[in-house]
Scaffold this motif. Structure first.
Motif, short mmCIF file in Angstrom:
data_model
loop_
_atom_site.label_atom_id
_atom_site.label_comp_id
_atom_site.label_asym_id
_atom_site.label_seq_id
_atom_site.Cartn_x
_atom_site.Cartn_y
_atom_site.Cartn_z
N ILE A 1 -1.36 -7.64 -4.19
CA ILE A 1 -1.90 -6.47 -4.40
C ILE A 1 -2.95 -6.31 -3.31
N ILE A 2 -3.02 -5.33 -2.52
CA ILE A 2 -3.87 -4.93 -1.78
C ILE A 2 -4.65 -3.57 -2.02
N SER A 3 -6.07 -3.24 -2.15
CA SER A 3 -6.49 -1.87 -2.43
C SER A 3 -6.89 -1.12 -1.31
N LEU A 4 -6.82 0.04 -1.11
CA LEU A 4 -7.30 0.57 0.02
C LEU A 4 -8.02 1.57 -0.49
N THR A 5 -9.32 1.73 0.07
CA THR A 5 -10.48 2.73 -0.46
C THR A 5 -10.75 3.58 0.58
N ASP A 6 -10.54 4.90 0.72
CA ASP A 6 -10.71 5.84 1.86
C ASP A 6 -12.19 6.31 1.74
N ARG A 7 -12.33 7.02 2.89
CA ARG A 7 -13.95 7.28 2.93
C ARG A 7 -14.61 8.44 1.84
N TYR A 8 -13.29 8.68 1.08
CA TYR A 8 -13.58 9.81 -0.20
C TYR A 8 -13.78 8.96 -1.35
N GLY A 9 -13.68 7.83 -1.39
CA GLY A 9 -13.57 7.00 -2.53
C GLY A 9 -12.55 6.69 -3.36
N GLN A 10 -11.52 7.40 -2.69
CA GLN A 10 -10.12 7.26 -3.32
C GLN A 10 -9.19 5.95 -3.09
N SER A 11 -8.95 5.27 -4.19
CA SER A 11 -8.27 3.82 -3.98
C SER A 11 -6.72 4.11 -3.76
N GLN A 12 -5.94 3.43 -3.23
CA GLN A 12 -4.62 3.27 -3.42
C GLN A 12 -4.18 1.84 -3.47
N LEU A 13 -3.10 1.47 -4.21
CA LEU A 13 -2.83 0.17 -4.28
C LEU A 13 -1.40 -0.11 -3.53
N TYR A 14 -1.34 -1.23 -2.70
CA TYR A 14 -0.04 -1.33 -2.13
C TYR A 14 0.30 -2.90 -2.30
N GLN A 15 1.60 -3.15 -2.11
CA GLN A 15 1.97 -4.50 -2.44
C GLN A 15 2.66 -5.11 -1.41
N VAL A 16 2.47 -6.25 -0.80
CA VAL A 16 2.85 -6.97 0.26
C VAL A 16 4.37 -7.16 -0.11
N GLU A 17 5.47 -6.67 1.03
CA GLU A 17 6.80 -6.65 1.03
C GLU A 17 7.08 -7.39 1.96
N ALA A 18 6.40 -7.48 3.13
CA ALA A 18 7.03 -8.23 4.31
C ALA A 18 5.93 -8.87 5.20
#
Length: 185
Positions: free
Chosen positions: A122-139
């Motif tokens: 799982i990788i968390s990406l936080t944008d410049r507005y402070g909002q985080s999104q979670l991603y899961q490695v699939e390839a």
């Protein structure tokens, strides 16, 4: 005469030590300034350059919880930007549900840990507005960049991380790229 030789050797030795410590000190300071500008970007909700003459600014932060790694992502994929951190490559440098977010970095510095990323991480990406999104490695793919056949970028919200491959090769002319694709959860 002996005193002059000792003093000269002391001065030369001191200058050599200063010169040898310049690059590591500069690298440490740049990372501190990038992190500070990232926190200012979040607090003020505007673009803050790490130093006044910088050609870039922080736009996101990636966090790899399992690896206890985080990295501030700068805007752009040019050599100057990549010398200081990983960079989001235009036109895929906006966190969006309509297109992927593509980040490139050097295998021997900021992205040296990518070979430790596993499938399903799982990788968390936080944008410049402070909002985080979670991603899961699939390839995780190794592609030949000299053919121009990089992975097809779909019109979706995936996260794509790219670095040179192999990791243990110090040759600067590697044509292979290590590409991690993660899907939005």
């Amino acid at each position: 005469m002996k005193k002059l030789i000792k003093t000269s050797l002391l001065i030369i030795g001191s200058l050599l030590c200063l010169q040898a410590s310049w690059l590591p000190t500069k690298a440490w300071l740049s990372q501190q300034l990038i992190n500070y500008s990232w926190h200012q970007t979040l607090a003020l909700q505007q673009r803050i350059k790490p130093w006044p003459w910088a050609d870039t600014y922080p736009i996101a932060e990636l966090s790899f919880k399992r690896l206890a790694k985080s990295l501030v992502i700068l805007n752009g994929g040019d050599p100057t930007t990549l010398a200081f951190s990983a960079g989001a490559i235009a036109p895929f440098n906006q966190v969006s549900r309509a297109q992927p977010f593509v980040v490139a970095g050097h295998r021997d510095s900021h992205f040296s840990f990518l070979n430790e990323v596993d499938m399903k991480d799982i990788i968390s990406l936080t944008d410049r507005y402070g909002q985080s999104q979670l991603y899961q490695v699939e390839a995780i793919n190794i592609v030949d960049a000299s053919t121009g056949q990089m992975p097809l970028l779909a019109d979706d919200s995936s996260l794509i991380l790219i670095t040179c491959y192999p990791f243990n090769n110090s040759s600067s002319n590697s044509n292979e790229r290590y590409v991690i694709t993660a899907k939005l959860l």
